[in-house]
Write an enzyme that holds these catalytic residues in place. Structure first.
Site, PDB file in Angstrom:
ATOM      1  N   ASN A 198      -0.782   3.955   1.087  1.00 45.10           N
ATOM      2  CA  ASN A 198      -1.640   4.742   1.972  1.00 45.10           C
ATOM      3  C   ASN A 198      -1.171   4.537   3.429  1.00 45.10           C
ATOM      4  OD1 ASN A 198      -3.760   5.530   3.673  1.00 45.10           O
ATOM      5  ND2 ASN A 198      -5.257   5.262   2.043  1.00 45.10           N
ATOM      6  N   PRO A 199      -0.534   5.559   4.024  1.00 46.61           N
ATOM      7  CA  PRO A 199       0.013   5.408   5.375  1.00 46.61           C
ATOM      8  C   PRO A 199      -1.060   5.119   6.433  1.00 46.61           C
ATOM      9  CG  PRO A 199       0.201   7.691   4.616  1.00 46.61           C
ATOM     10  CD  PRO A 199      -0.299   6.891   3.455  1.00 46.61           C
ATOM     11  N   ASN A 200      -2.296   5.575   6.180  1.00 47.52           N
ATOM     12  CA  ASN A 200      -3.378   5.317   7.149  1.00 47.52           C
ATOM     13  C   ASN A 200      -3.755   3.843   7.178  1.00 47.52           C
ATOM     14  OD1 ASN A 200      -4.032   8.111   8.015  1.00 47.52           O
ATOM     15  ND2 ASN A 200      -4.389   8.343   5.824  1.00 47.52           N
ATOM     16  N   LYS A 201      -3.778   3.219   5.993  1.00 50.03           N
ATOM     17  CA  LYS A 201      -4.060   1.775   5.946  1.00 50.03           C
ATOM     18  C   LYS A 201      -2.956   1.008   6.654  1.00 50.03           C
ATOM     19  CE  LYS A 201      -6.313   1.158   1.452  1.00 50.03           C
ATOM     20  NZ  LYS A 201      -6.125   0.472   0.170  1.00 50.03           N
ATOM     21  N   PHE A 221      -9.495   8.522   8.145  1.00 44.50           N
ATOM     22  CA  PHE A 221      -9.040   9.060   6.859  1.00 44.50           C
ATOM     23  C   PHE A 221     -10.127   8.839   5.818  1.00 44.50           C
ATOM     24  CE2 PHE A 221      -8.073   5.198   4.382  1.00 44.50           C
ATOM     25  CZ  PHE A 221      -8.111   4.236   5.368  1.00 44.50           C
ATOM     26  N   THR A 249       0.836  -1.201   0.000  1.00 45.11           N
ATOM     27  CA  THR A 249       0.000   0.000   0.000  1.00 45.11           C
ATOM     28  C   THR A 249       0.868   1.246   0.000  1.00 45.11           C
ATOM     29  OG1 THR A 249      -1.804   1.169   1.107  1.00 45.11           O
ATOM     30  CG2 THR A 249      -0.171   0.137   2.544  1.00 45.11           C
ATOM     31  N   ASP A 296      -7.699  -3.446  -1.317  1.00 46.20           N
ATOM     32  CA  ASP A 296      -8.408  -2.449  -2.119  1.00 46.20           C
ATOM     33  C   ASP A 296      -9.777  -2.265  -1.484  1.00 46.20           C
ATOM     34  OD1 ASP A 296      -7.719  -0.810  -4.469  1.00 46.20           O
ATOM     35  OD2 ASP A 296      -9.688  -1.469  -5.142  1.00 46.20           O
ATOM     36  N   ARG A 343     -12.184  -3.311   6.830  1.00 45.74           N
ATOM     37  CA  ARG A 343     -10.774  -3.719   6.850  1.00 45.74           C
ATOM     38  C   ARG A 343     -10.506  -4.663   8.026  1.00 45.74           C
ATOM     39  NH1 ARG A 343      -9.020   0.752   6.099  1.00 45.74           N
ATOM     40  NH2 ARG A 343      -8.908   0.388   3.867  1.00 45.74           N
TER      41      ARG A 343
HETATM   42  P1  ITT Z   1      -3.383   1.835  -1.890  1.00 48.85           P
HETATM   43  O1  ITT Z   1      -4.075   1.449  -3.157  1.00 48.85           O
HETATM   44  O2  ITT Z   1      -1.975   2.281  -2.087  1.00 48.85           O
HETATM   45  O3  ITT Z   1      -3.512   0.776  -0.823  1.00 48.85           O
HETATM   46  P2  ITT Z   1      -5.428   3.909  -1.784  1.00 48.85           P
HETATM   47  O4  ITT Z   1      -5.643   5.078  -0.862  1.00 48.85           O
HETATM   48  O5  ITT Z   1      -5.340   4.165  -3.257  1.00 48.85           O
HETATM   49  O6  ITT Z   1      -4.129   3.125  -1.262  1.00 48.85           O
HETATM   50  P3  ITT Z   1      -7.866   2.358  -2.162  1.00 48.85           P
HETATM   51  O7  ITT Z   1      -7.758   2.471  -3.629  1.00 48.85           O
HETATM   52  O8  ITT Z   1      -8.182   1.029  -1.567  1.00 48.85           O
HETATM   53  O9  ITT Z   1      -6.529   2.844  -1.458  1.00 48.85           O
HETATM   54  O10 ITT Z   1      -8.868   3.391  -1.523  1.00 48.85           O
HETATM   55  C1  ITT Z   1      -9.918   3.940  -2.213  1.00 48.85           C
HETATM   56  C2  ITT Z   1     -10.439   5.164  -1.520  1.00 48.85           C
HETATM   57  O11 ITT Z   1     -11.266   4.779  -0.445  1.00 48.85           O
HETATM   58  C3  ITT Z   1      -9.408   6.137  -0.976  1.00 48.85           C
HETATM   59  O12 ITT Z   1      -9.853   7.443  -1.300  1.00 48.85           O
HETATM   60  C4  ITT Z   1      -9.458   5.965   0.499  1.00 48.85           C
HETATM   61  O13 ITT Z   1      -9.252   7.200   1.169  1.00 48.85           O
HETATM   62  C5  ITT Z   1     -10.880   5.454   0.735  1.00 48.85           C
HETATM   63  N1  ITT Z   1     -10.860   4.495   1.840  1.00 48.85           N
HETATM   64  C6  ITT Z   1     -10.297   3.262   1.842  1.00 48.85           C
HETATM   65  N2  ITT Z   1     -10.424   2.683   3.045  1.00 48.85           N
HETATM   66  C7  ITT Z   1     -11.100   3.578   3.823  1.00 48.85           C
HETATM   67  C8  ITT Z   1     -11.515   3.590   5.163  1.00 48.85           C
HETATM   68  O14 ITT Z   1     -11.272   2.575   5.975  1.00 48.85           O
HETATM   69  N3  ITT Z   1     -12.152   4.662   5.614  1.00 48.85           N
HETATM   70  C9  ITT Z   1     -12.416   5.709   4.816  1.00 48.85           C
HETATM   71  N4  ITT Z   1     -12.049   5.800   3.548  1.00 48.85           N
HETATM   72  C10 ITT Z   1     -11.387   4.747   3.042  1.00 48.85           C
END
Ligand code: ITT
Length: 191
Positions: A9-12, A148, A7, A68, A177
């Site tokens: 995404n640092p929050n994930k 986030f 990922t 995802d 998640r």
């Molecule tokens: P990676 O693909 O690098 O893991 P990303 O941010 O692109 O990171 P996604 O495509 O899975 O990840 O995320 C799609 C969107 O959904 C993205 O805008 C996130 O902020 C949002 N999102 C994902 N999980 C979330 C959560 O638990 N709470 C709120 N928003 C979330």
């Protein structure tokens, strides 16, 4: 056991590190020297999750898992879904994405939605998929500062608070998640 989590995404990364037990060490993409934007061109969450793990396996040689996730809103025919990150444009701006949804749902009584996560794993030459979802509703306004992405506008069922009003632990107990990760952990622990 050590496993790469694919990922950017640092929050994930933070959420997942808090969910996995200590005997599973999570390795980030930067730690394996992967600093690029991994393509996500699939039409489903599942396809994108597998695209991410296969990219890391092919280019860096590591077994790994990827998450995802998407927000699916009933009154918007399941959108933004797989397009959640870029719903309001290529800038991937969370505030703009939420503002677009609040505008689109203006005056709409049906505010039902679900968050879904697909986690793909490639390990020892085998592919596995783990899923999690949580149902809820889109709030009329943004609520809370934590979390986030879409967290401030998503109120999970049987709750009055949005995800952004919960601690990371509270969110993880009921979230899309959290559910998918617990299935991944059960699988890894059974090996
Ligand atoms: P990676 O693909 O690098 O893991 P990303 O941010 O692109 O990171 P996604 O495509 O899975 O990840 O995320 C799609 C969107 O959904 C993205 O805008 C996130 O902020 C949002 N999102 C994902 N999980 C979330 C959560 O638990 N709470 C709120 N928003 C979330």
């Amino acid at each position: 056991m050590k496993i790469v989590f694919a990922t950017n995404n640092p929050n994930k990364l933070k959420e997942i590190k808090a969910l996995v037990p200590k005997h599973i060490e999570i390795v980030s993409l930067s730690e394996i020297g992967c600093n690029e934007d991994i393509p996500e061109t699939g039409e489903t969450l599942e396809a994108n999750a597998f695209q991410k793990v296969n990219y890391v396996k092919e280019h860096f040689g590591y077994d790994c898992f990827a998450d995802d996730s998407g927000l699916e809103i009933n009154a918007l025919n399941g959108n933004p879904g797989v397009y959640s990150a870029r719903y309001a444009g290529p800038e991937r701006n969370a505030d703009a994405n939420m503002a677009k949804i609040i505008t689109e749902l203006n005056g709409c009584e049906n505010r039902k939605a679900q968050f879904r996560t697909a986690i793909a794993l490639v390990l020892n030459g085998e592919e596995q998929l783990f899923e999690g979802k949580v149902e809820g509703e889109i709030s009329l306004i943004k609520l809370g500062e934590k979390g986030f992405g879409y967290d401030p506008i998503f109120v999970p069922e049987n709750e009055t608070r949005s995800f952004a009003q919960m601690t990371m632990q509270e969110k993880g107990e009921i979230s899309h998640r959290g559910k998918a990760v617990r299935r991944l952990i059960n699988y890894l622990s059974s090996l």
